[in-house]
Motif scaffolding. Sequence first.
Motif, PDB file in Angstrom:
ATOM      1  N   LEU A  20       0.822  -1.209   0.000  1.00 31.40           N
ATOM      2  CA  LEU A  20       0.000   0.000   0.000  1.00 31.40           C
ATOM      3  C   LEU A  20       0.856   1.259   0.000  1.00 31.40           C
ATOM      4  O   LEU A  20       0.575   2.218  -0.721  1.00 31.40           O
ATOM      5  N   ARG A  21       1.892   1.248   0.787  1.00 32.69           N
ATOM      6  CA  ARG A  21       2.795   2.405   0.866  1.00 32.69           C
ATOM      7  C   ARG A  21       3.414   2.680  -0.511  1.00 32.69           C
ATOM      8  O   ARG A  21       3.437   3.821  -0.971  1.00 32.69           O
ATOM      9  N   GLU A  22       3.898   1.620  -1.178  1.00 35.31           N
ATOM     10  CA  GLU A  22       4.484   1.777  -2.508  1.00 35.31           C
ATOM     11  C   GLU A  22       3.457   2.317  -3.498  1.00 35.31           C
ATOM     12  O   GLU A  22       3.756   3.192  -4.298  1.00 35.31           O
ATOM     13  N   LYS A  23       2.240   1.791  -3.429  1.00 33.55           N
ATOM     14  CA  LYS A  23       1.198   2.220  -4.369  1.00 33.55           C
ATOM     15  C   LYS A  23       0.833   3.684  -4.143  1.00 33.55           C
ATOM     16  O   LYS A  23       0.747   4.457  -5.086  1.00 33.55           O
ATOM     17  N   VAL A  24       0.642   4.082  -2.893  1.00 29.68           N
ATOM     18  CA  VAL A  24       0.276   5.467  -2.582  1.00 29.68           C
ATOM     19  C   VAL A  24       1.395   6.415  -2.977  1.00 29.68           C
ATOM     20  O   VAL A  24       1.152   7.445  -3.609  1.00 29.68           O
ATOM     21  N   LEU A  25       2.625   6.076  -2.635  1.00 20.98           N
ATOM     22  CA  LEU A  25       3.743   6.953  -2.994  1.00 20.98           C
ATOM     23  C   LEU A  25       3.900   7.049  -4.501  1.00 20.98           C
ATOM     24  O   LEU A  25       4.168   8.116  -5.039  1.00 20.98           O
ATOM     25  N   GLY A  26       3.703   5.936  -5.200  1.00 19.45           N
ATOM     26  CA  GLY A  26       3.777   5.947  -6.654  1.00 19.45           C
ATOM     27  C   GLY A  26       2.717   6.848  -7.253  1.00 19.45           C
ATOM     28  O   GLY A  26       2.978   7.607  -8.185  1.00 19.45           O
TER      29      GLY A  26
END
Length: 108
Positions: A20-26
């Motif tokens: 989730l963190r990777e997706k949101v930051l992306g």
Amino acid sequence: MKKMALEVMRETLEKEINLLREKVLGQLENKTEMIEMFVKELLDCKGHVLTSGVGTSAFTAARFSHLLSCSGIPSIFLNPATMLHGGSGTIKSEDVVVLISKGGESDE
């Protein structure tokens, strides 16, 4: 057994959080790039920035056009009903057109 189940749950949650963190930051990075490209288009516009929208979006488009004009960027709000009846002839190749839609379902 109970400790092993808790460890599996913890690992699973950590994986999900990281994904989730990777997706949101992306997505934030993509949005930042899109905003930068949009602002560059507005600043590089050789003609007028033409804005339009229907309903509540029309008020937003008109306000945006006004703010651009006050900032020194030539801008005009175009009524979409007028554009359907020949008003689109005002659009030139050097213009940037900004269409604002809350739902994206309007026929205009």
